[in-house]
Design an enzyme around this catalytic site. Structure first.
Site, short mmCIF file in Angstrom:
data_model
loop_
_atom_site.label_atom_id
_atom_site.label_comp_id
_atom_site.label_asym_id
_atom_site.label_seq_id
_atom_site.Cartn_x
_atom_site.Cartn_y
_atom_site.Cartn_z
NE ARG A 106 -4.37 -1.40 0.27
CZ ARG A 106 -4.38 -2.49 -0.50
NH1 ARG A 106 -3.54 -2.72 -1.57
NH2 ARG A 106 -5.46 -3.27 -0.41
CG HIS B 75 -2.85 -0.66 -6.97
ND1 HIS B 75 -3.36 0.05 -5.70
CD2 HIS B 75 -3.13 -2.11 -6.56
CE1 HIS B 75 -3.86 -0.63 -4.71
NE2 HIS B 75 -3.64 -2.03 -5.36
P1 NAP Z 1 -1.61 -11.58 4.87
O1 NAP Z 1 -1.86 -12.90 4.49
O2 NAP Z 1 -2.70 -11.16 5.94
O3 NAP Z 1 -0.35 -11.28 5.39
C1 NAP Z 1 0.16 -10.41 6.14
C2 NAP Z 1 1.61 -10.48 6.86
O4 NAP Z 1 2.03 -9.41 7.19
C3 NAP Z 1 1.55 -11.46 7.55
O5 NAP Z 1 2.74 -12.36 7.74
C4 NAP Z 1 1.63 -10.83 9.03
O6 NAP Z 1 2.16 -11.50 10.19
C5 NAP Z 1 2.38 -9.69 8.55
N1 NAP Z 1 2.36 -8.43 9.39
C6 NAP Z 1 1.04 -7.83 9.72
N2 NAP Z 1 1.40 -6.91 10.59
C7 NAP Z 1 2.58 -6.89 11.21
C8 NAP Z 1 3.37 -6.06 11.76
N3 NAP Z 1 2.94 -5.08 12.76
N4 NAP Z 1 4.55 -6.42 12.21
C9 NAP Z 1 5.18 -7.44 11.47
N5 NAP Z 1 4.37 -8.34 10.36
C10 NAP Z 1 3.24 -7.92 10.19
O7 NAP Z 1 -1.75 -10.62 3.56
P2 NAP Z 1 -1.42 -11.16 2.18
O8 NAP Z 1 -2.76 -11.72 1.51
O9 NAP Z 1 -0.28 -11.75 2.07
O10 NAP Z 1 -1.38 -9.26 1.40
C11 NAP Z 1 -0.52 -8.29 1.76
C12 NAP Z 1 -1.15 -7.09 1.29
O11 NAP Z 1 -0.50 -7.05 0.13
C13 NAP Z 1 -2.50 -6.69 1.46
O12 NAP Z 1 -2.79 -6.44 2.67
C14 NAP Z 1 -2.53 -5.56 0.33
O13 NAP Z 1 -2.42 -4.30 1.16
C15 NAP Z 1 -1.50 -6.01 -0.50
N6 NAP Z 1 -1.95 -6.42 -1.91
C16 NAP Z 1 -1.49 -5.39 -2.94
C17 NAP Z 1 -1.98 -5.76 -4.14
C18 NAP Z 1 -1.40 -4.91 -5.37
O14 NAP Z 1 -1.74 -5.34 -6.58
N7 NAP Z 1 -0.54 -4.07 -5.31
C19 NAP Z 1 -2.50 -6.95 -4.20
C20 NAP Z 1 -2.91 -7.62 -3.27
C21 NAP Z 1 -2.37 -7.25 -2.01
P3 NAP Z 1 1.46 -12.67 10.77
O15 NAP Z 1 1.77 -13.82 9.71
O16 NAP Z 1 2.42 -13.05 11.72
O17 NAP Z 1 -0.07 -12.58 11.06
C1 GLV Z 2 -5.14 -5.08 -4.07
O1 GLV Z 2 -4.27 -4.10 -4.03
C2 GLV Z 2 -5.51 -6.06 -3.15
O2 GLV Z 2 -5.62 -5.72 -1.91
O3 GLV Z 2 -5.92 -7.05 -3.57
#
Ligand code: NAP
Ligand code: GLV
Length: 309
Positions: free
Chosen positions: A224, A272
């Site tokens: 983000r 994005h």
């Molecule tokens: P997720 O499965 O919820 O994983 C989040 C990770 O971040 C987990 O390992 C979590 O730790 C860690 N985390 C959260 N808060 C933390 C903190 N304060 N300190 C240290 N580690 C922390 O999320 P995801 O599905 O991988 O997605 C991640 C993010 O990618 C989304 O929230 C979104 O913003 C972004 N995204 C962007 C796009 C794009 O097109 N640019 C597309 C999709 C997603 P734990 O494992 O210990 O809970």
């Molecule tokens: C895109 O940014 C997503 O959160 O899936």
């Protein structure tokens, strides 16, 4: 009962087709044409208007159209008792790993330097760091970060990850919490941000964090825009402490026409697009969750609002 769709980014007609192909009787309504508000039982949303989701008295499911839910949880009037789900989907995960690998390999193989050389008509082979000695660090070892970590390890990189709770992933050096952050950063030459946006992670990519990276490190932010203090990145690049950055997300999107990132010689700008939810791939999980919500069962891919992700 009806489903309400609200997104300024996703195509409602593509979603209508994908959902009706699986459930032809679904009453699919596109915001703001909600019809009677008490008929709305589920909302499929990206960045709903603050306060809007509180207006449907029979709402039993809020489903994010993306993996991130910051644009839903930021609503102060969110109905507290309605479960919120997010997208976890192999296609979304594959796209994100492809995007991050593209940027990481580009920096690792010094394509940014070769592009500069080409523009200057320079024929020179540059020193190439060994893959096994190239440390890639991933902030966030969740669904997306852990897939990327495994793929990088399979390519032979030295991979580390940082998460809130400890993780055991074969071949990955794990760091945890505030106390693990400095050790994680000092070894990281290519830093990838795949954290959710929460009050704890907002602004995490600031001058102190960037200064803790080794001289000449690279940043890939595909999480983000609010994770990054943009002026701190520009300063680190201009002072030569950071060698380059690939950015997919920004504090204000679309990126303003006069934003310094557009023309910065060390910044790659993408709009994005790292990973985009595909209706055909994600419609089944939404319909399954709708069935669960109707039956009073817990949906899958549930968000924990108290954790912020
Ligand atoms: P997720 O499965 O919820 O994983 C989040 C990770 O971040 C987990 O390992 C979590 O730790 C860690 N985390 C959260 N808060 C933390 C903190 N304060 N300190 C240290 N580690 C922390 O999320 P995801 O599905 O991988 O997605 C991640 C993010 O990618 C989304 O929230 C979104 O913003 C972004 N995204 C962007 C796009 C794009 O097109 N640019 C597309 C999709 C997603 P734990 O494992 O210990 O809970
Ligand atoms: C895109 O940014 C997503 O959160 O899936």
């Amino acid at each position: 009962m009806a489903l309400l769709f609200k997104s300024h980014l996703d195509d409602p007609e593509a979603w209508r087709r994908a959902l009706l192909a699986l459930e032809p009787d679904l009453d699919f309504r596109v915001w703001p044409e909600t019809g009677a508000r008490d008929e709305i039982e589920a909302a499929l949303v990206w960045a709903p208007e603050p306060g809007d989701l509180a207006r449907y008295p029979n709402l039993r499911l809020i489903a994010s159209l993306g993996a991130g839910v910051d644009n839903i949880l930021s609503d102060p009037d969110l109905p507290a008792e309605v479960p919120i789900t997010r997208i976890i989907d192999p296609d979304l995960t594959r796209q994100m790993s492809e995007y991050a690998l593209t940027q990481i390999l580009r920096f690792h193989r010094r394509m940014d330097d070769y592009e500069r050389q080409q523009r200057a008509g320079v024929w020179r082979v540059l020193a190439q760091p060994l893959t096994a000695e190239r440390r890639v660090g991933i902030l966030g070892l969740g669904v997306l970060g852990s897939d990327l970590a495994r793929k990088l390890a399979a390519l032979g990189f030295d991979v580390a990850g940082w998460s809130r709770t400890p993780k055991e992933i074969e071949g990955i050096t794990g760091f945890t919490g505030e106390e693990g952050l400095e050790g994680f950063l000092t070894g990281t030459e290519i830093l990838v941000c795949l954290l959710p946006l929460t009050p704890e992670t907002e602004g995490i990519l600031d001058k102190d964090l960037l200064a803790a990276l080794p001289e000449g490190a690279y940043l890939v932010n595909c999480a983000r825009g609010e994770h990054l203090i943009e002026k701190d990145l520009v300063a680190a690049l201009d002072e030569g402490r950071l060698a380059g950055a690939a950015l997919d997300v920004y504090r204000a999107e679309p990126l303003a026409p006069d934003h310094p990132f557009w023309a910065h010689p060390k910044v790659i700008v993408t709009p994005h697009c790292a990973s985009v939810t595909t209706p055909a791939s994600s419609a089944p999980q939404f319909l399954d969750n709708l069935k669960r919500a109707r039956a009073g069962r817990a949906p899958s891919n549930l968000v924990d609002p108290s954790r912020g992700y």
